[in-house]
Enzyme design. Structure first.
Site, PDB file in Angstrom:
ATOM      1  N   PRO A 105       0.847  -1.204   0.000  1.00  0.00           N
ATOM      2  CA  PRO A 105       0.000   0.000   0.000  1.00  0.00           C
ATOM      3  C   PRO A 105       0.877   1.246   0.000  1.00  0.00           C
ATOM      4  O   PRO A 105       1.698   1.441   0.890  1.00  0.00           O
ATOM      5  CB  PRO A 105      -0.781  -0.113   1.325  1.00  0.00           C
TER       6      PRO A 105
ATOM      7  N   SER B  20      -4.245   1.751  -0.622  1.00  0.00           N
ATOM      8  CA  SER B  20      -4.120   2.504   0.633  1.00  0.00           C
ATOM      9  C   SER B  20      -5.400   3.257   0.959  1.00  0.00           C
ATOM     10  O   SER B  20      -6.120   3.699   0.060  1.00  0.00           O
ATOM     11  CB  SER B  20      -2.973   3.505   0.494  1.00  0.00           C
TER      12      SER B  20
ATOM     13  N   GLN C 219      -5.922  -1.613   2.415  1.00  0.00           N
ATOM     14  CA  GLN C 219      -5.154  -1.247   3.617  1.00  0.00           C
ATOM     15  C   GLN C 219      -5.907  -0.178   4.396  1.00  0.00           C
ATOM     16  O   GLN C 219      -6.289   0.860   3.842  1.00  0.00           O
ATOM     17  CB  GLN C 219      -3.770  -0.728   3.217  1.00  0.00           C
TER      18      GLN C 219
ATOM     19  N   TYR D 287      -5.905   2.579   7.372  1.00  0.00           N
ATOM     20  CA  TYR D 287      -5.415   3.410   8.469  1.00  0.00           C
ATOM     21  C   TYR D 287      -6.646   3.621   9.329  1.00  0.00           C
ATOM     22  O   TYR D 287      -7.588   4.297   8.902  1.00  0.00           O
ATOM     23  CB  TYR D 287      -4.893   4.754   7.953  1.00  0.00           C
TER      24      TYR D 287
ATOM     25  N   THR E   6      -2.790  -1.166   9.070  1.00  0.00           N
ATOM     26  CA  THR E   6      -1.430  -0.683   9.352  1.00  0.00           C
ATOM     27  C   THR E   6      -1.382  -0.201  10.800  1.00  0.00           C
ATOM     28  O   THR E   6      -2.142   0.677  11.205  1.00  0.00           O
ATOM     29  CB  THR E   6      -1.047   0.441   8.368  1.00  0.00           C
TER      30      THR E   6
ATOM     31  N   ARG F  14       9.767  12.772   9.946  1.00  0.00           N
ATOM     32  CA  ARG F  14      10.314  12.828   8.583  1.00  0.00           C
ATOM     33  C   ARG F  14      11.055  14.156   8.407  1.00  0.00           C
ATOM     34  O   ARG F  14      10.460  15.165   8.020  1.00  0.00           O
ATOM     35  CB  ARG F  14       9.190  12.679   7.561  1.00  0.00           C
TER      36      ARG F  14
ATOM     37  N   LYS G 279      -0.137  -4.916   9.499  1.00  0.00           N
ATOM     38  CA  LYS G 279       1.108  -4.493   8.848  1.00  0.00           C
ATOM     39  C   LYS G 279       1.885  -3.571   9.780  1.00  0.00           C
ATOM     40  O   LYS G 279       1.355  -2.552  10.238  1.00  0.00           O
ATOM     41  CB  LYS G 279       0.770  -3.757   7.549  1.00  0.00           C
TER      42      LYS G 279
ATOM     43  N   SER H 228       7.106  -5.289   8.891  1.00  0.00           N
ATOM     44  CA  SER H 228       7.366  -4.047   8.145  1.00  0.00           C
ATOM     45  C   SER H 228       7.797  -2.951   9.100  1.00  0.00           C
ATOM     46  O   SER H 228       7.287  -2.873  10.222  1.00  0.00           O
ATOM     47  CB  SER H 228       6.079  -3.612   7.422  1.00  0.00           C
TER      48      SER H 228
ATOM     49  N   HIS I 158       7.669   0.104   7.602  1.00  0.00           N
ATOM     50  CA  HIS I 158       7.118   1.184   6.790  1.00  0.00           C
ATOM     51  C   HIS I 158       8.199   1.784   5.873  1.00  0.00           C
ATOM     52  O   HIS I 158       8.211   2.975   5.587  1.00  0.00           O
ATOM     53  CB  HIS I 158       6.549   2.272   7.707  1.00  0.00           C
TER      54      HIS I 158
ATOM     55  N   ARG J 146      10.183   4.749   7.298  1.00  0.00           N
ATOM     56  CA  ARG J 146       9.533   6.066   7.319  1.00  0.00           C
ATOM     57  C   ARG J 146       8.904   6.409   8.664  1.00  0.00           C
ATOM     58  O   ARG J 146       8.425   7.505   8.861  1.00  0.00           O
ATOM     59  CB  ARG J 146       8.447   6.111   6.233  1.00  0.00           C
TER      60      ARG J 146
ATOM     61  N   SER K  32       9.946  -3.672   3.166  1.00  0.00           N
ATOM     62  CA  SER K  32      10.953  -2.692   3.601  1.00  0.00           C
ATOM     63  C   SER K  32      12.340  -3.090   3.116  1.00  0.00           C
ATOM     64  O   SER K  32      13.054  -3.854   3.779  1.00  0.00           O
ATOM     65  CB  SER K  32      10.936  -2.473   5.115  1.00  0.00           C
TER      66      SER K  32
ATOM     67  N   ARG L 118       8.734   0.967  -2.916  1.00  0.00           N
ATOM     68  CA  ARG L 118       9.327   2.017  -3.758  1.00  0.00           C
ATOM     69  C   ARG L 118       9.635   1.554  -5.191  1.00  0.00           C
ATOM     70  O   ARG L 118       9.476   2.354  -6.125  1.00  0.00           O
ATOM     71  CB  ARG L 118      10.571   2.584  -3.088  1.00  0.00           C
TER      72      ARG L 118
END
Ligand SMILES: Cc1cc2nc3c(=O)[nH]c(=O)nc-3n(C[C@H](O)[C@H](O)[C@H](O)COP(=O)(O)O)c2cc1C
Length: 375
Positions: free
Chosen positions: A88, A117, A139, A141, A167, A176, A246, A268, A270, A273, A302, A325
């Site tokens: 996602p 997502s 997925q 949230y 997640t 970040r 996740k 994971s 993430h 991140r 990941s 990615r």
């Protein structure tokens, strides 16, 4: 599938991950590229994910008749042509105007499950249509309003999604630093509001607050810092779909997941991140596998970049991996075709890796095929 594997004809998307990333960078504004490429904090987790893969080496067997090699496998009884799903990734519209519609269509072509997502650029119904007869998971949230959470997963079930992935590693956003320096957040700009704006329960909630704006109210309800094991029940009651968590890294949490009847986990962090300085997923995997054994399927993401990476994850106990990615960069460079090429290249690499390791099927890959080395 075999035609697909030998017929790697399109060449506009680079093969190697570093080249893919560099090429994607040319297509994106600096802020968008930084948002996608960076990790939290000083990016130790981001780096550790890759280092962990390098610390394990394949020990091949030879003369094992690899004239036929199959990538086919199953997860919770769901048949998939290869142990790969698309992770996602929210707000794909900032990478390419076709966003999730392109990547969902590409994944359908290869029957690779697409995980949509919560914060996608298109609604889950639009993505389902683009995915057609493909395989798709949703997925979640988990919003701080259980009625909205239930509405999302019910919509997903109606739209043909075959699993819910909750997640659990985002009670709040990670630190970040690059995004903070750039003062950039596609989320705060509303790039991921499609599912909220289209949701009937969210609309009722909005209507009860005269003058309220979609984005402001979404931001109010988006994070659920109180998320806990009891929150699984309303989702379980709302839909008749398997539930995956996740963002599991600790064996104790994996064991809790088994105890609470969760159907699968995704090991994971993430993609580096969220929590910086945290364990690489490949390093977390062996202890998790030892604890939960075969009681539930274990997925991992990941840092997965290549066929050998997938092989190593499977050897240490994963049932399948999520690509993040790499497919996002393929999308950035060439839309649907770019995602197709990335999938095709990874499948080709995995098949080559298995053949050269003397392994004919996914089920045969085990810890006997790899060894830890220290660099
Ligand atoms: C730009 C970007 C957006 C992401 N959005 C989400 C998301 O909406 N939901 C989610 O669960 N994970 C999200 N992730 C995490 C991915 O699902 C996956 O865990 C991560 O990309 C794996 O790391 P890798 O890409 O380095 O392999 C996102 C990752 C990236 C890079």
């Amino acid at each position: 599938m075999s035609d697909v594997l030998v017929n790697v004809e399109r060449k506009d998307v680079p093969l190697r991950f570093e080249d893919l990333e560099n090429e994607a960078q040319k297509h994106l504004d600096k802020n968008v590229f930084d948002y996608e490429q960076s990790g939290a904090g000083i990016e130790e987790t981001l780096r550790s994910n890759r280092e962990a893969f390098s610390n394990w080496k394949i020990v091949p067997r030879v003369m094992r008749d690899v004239s036929t090699v199959s990538l086919h496998t199953t997860i919770n009884g769901q048949s998939i042509p290869a142990p790969i799903l698309l992770a996602p990734v929210g707000m794909q519209g900032i990478s390419h105007p076709d966003g999730e519609l392109a990547s969902a269509a590409a994944s359908a072509k290869y029957e690779v499950p697409f995980i949509a997502s919560t914060v996608s650029s298109y609604t889950l119904e639009e993505i389902a249509e683009a995915n057609g007869n493909g395989k798709r998971w949703f997925q979640l949230y988990y919003p701080n309003n259980v009625e909205i959470a239930k509405s999302f997963v019910k919509r997903a079930e109606i739209a043909g999604y075959e699993a819910i992935v909750i997640t659990v590693d985002m009670p709040l956003i990670g630190n970040r630093e690059r995004d903070r320096s750039n003062q950039y957040s596609p989320f705060l700009l509303g790039a991921g509001k499609a599912n909220y704006a289209a949701d009937p329960v969210f609309q009722e909630y909005l209507a009860a607050k005269p003058g309220a704006a979609v984005l402001d109210e979404m931001l109010q309800t988006f994070y659920r810092p109180g998320l806990n094991w009891e929150d699984m029940k309303p989702i379980r009651d709302a839909v008749d779909l398997p539930i995956y968590l996740k963002g599991i890294l600790h064996p104790d949490d994996a064991e809790e997941a088994v105890k609470h009847g969760i159907d699968g986990i995704v090991v994971s962090n993430h993609g580096g991140r969220q929590l910086d300085g945290c364990i690489a997923t490949l390093d977390a995997l062996p202890l998790i596998k030892e604890r939960v054994k075969d009681k539930l399927p274990i997925l991992l993401d990941s840092g997965v970049r290549s066929g050998p990476d997938i092989f190593k994850a499977l050897a240490l106990g994963a049932d399948a991996v999520l690509l993040g990615r790499p497919f996002l960069y393929g999308l950035t460079i060439a839309g649907q075709s770019g995602v197709e090429q990335v999938i095709q290249n990874v499948l080709h690499d995995l098949k080559t890796t298995m053949s050269l390791s003397g392994i004919k099927s996914i089920q045969e890959i085990n810890a006997n095929a790899i060894r830890k080395t220290y660099r």
